[in-house]
Design an enzyme around this catalytic site. Structure first.
Site, PDB file in Angstrom:
ATOM      1  CG  LEU A  77      42.059  40.325  44.550  1.00 20.73           C
ATOM      2  CD1 LEU A  77      41.608  41.767  44.563  1.00 20.73           C
ATOM      3  CD2 LEU A  77      40.974  39.411  44.022  1.00 20.73           C
ATOM      4  N   PRO A  78      45.121  38.395  41.819  1.00 19.35           N
ATOM      5  CG  PRO A  78      44.202  37.083  40.124  1.00 19.35           C
ATOM      6  CD  PRO A  78      43.818  38.028  41.225  1.00 19.35           C
TER       7      PRO A  78
ATOM      8  CB  THR B 205      52.453  39.601  44.811  1.00 18.38           C
ATOM      9  OG1 THR B 205      52.626  38.751  45.954  1.00 18.38           O
ATOM     10  CG2 THR B 205      53.816  40.114  44.361  1.00 18.38           C
TER      11      THR B 205
ATOM     12  CE  LYS C 117      55.841  37.186  47.354  1.00 16.86           C
ATOM     13  NZ  LYS C 117      54.381  37.024  47.252  1.00 16.86           N
TER      14      LYS C 117
END
Length: 202
Positions: A34-35, A66, A141
């Site tokens: 998801l965003p 992320t 990340k």
């Protein structure tokens, strides 16, 4: 987008449901991407979210969004309290890596859950790296994106400088990619329009 979900379901021989809760009730393994952090929280903790399901004992959730590492840690604790496991498994490789199933997964969570996830993640990526406990995947990340951002800015500045001083962008790119300046931003995700096919800039 129900119409889009049903379209994807037809291609994958699956079926669409209306809420994350229904997904949790009908599947023991769930992958989300998801965003941002609020979207992930909503899918897990919303009124009809994954955690609203009656029984998720033994379920495995893999979140490849992320997001904030602290959000990932918090959700992992809540999921574990319900007898399930949540891995944070953000990816690197972009759309080309997804299409070619060559993504790298940076995974945070309990080792037994990571082992359980590998056969699934290897369907989408070639590298699955366990980096630590819950939230660790998101930390990895962030660090990777820091390096990417710096290298992308450097490639942009170098290409701009070379162009302004009279160099042809294709020739300069060839030099960089056969020299010590080579990086992912120069050889796979070039920022200059027209230099490389199948990149956002082109």
């Amino acid at each position: 987008d129900r119409e889009r979900a049903e379209s994807v379901a037809r291609v994958t021989k699956g079926y669409a449901v209306d809420t994350p809760r229904q997904v949790a009730e009908e599947s023991r393994i769930c992958i989300t991407m998801l965003p941002s952090s609020p979207h992930v929280r909503s899918v897990f903790e919303g009124e009809d979210g994954l955690l609203a399901a009656t029984d998720i004992q033994g379920s495995l959730y893999i979140d490849s969004s992320t997001i904030d590492p602290m959000v990932a840690k918090s959700l992992a604790i809540k999921v574990r309290d319900r007898g399930a496991e949540l891995l944070d498994a953000p990816v690197s490789g972009g759309v080309p890596g997804a299409e070619a199933a060559t993504l790298t997964f940076m995974v945070g969570g309990h080792l037994d859950a990571v082992s359980r996830s590998k056969s699934i993640l290897h369907c989408m990526g070639k590298n699955v790296v366990h980096v630590g406990e819950a939230g660790s995947g998101q930390i990895a990340k962030v660090c990777n994106n820091l390096v990417l951002g710096i290298s992308m800015a450097a490639v942009c500045e170098a290409m701009s400088l070379g162009y302004k001083l009279g160099l042809e962008t294709g020739a300069l790119t060839e030099i960089i990619n056969s020299s010590s300046g080579r990086c992912w931003s120069s050889d796979s995700y070039h920022p200059v329009p027209g230099v490389m096919e199948n990149t956002p800039s082109s």
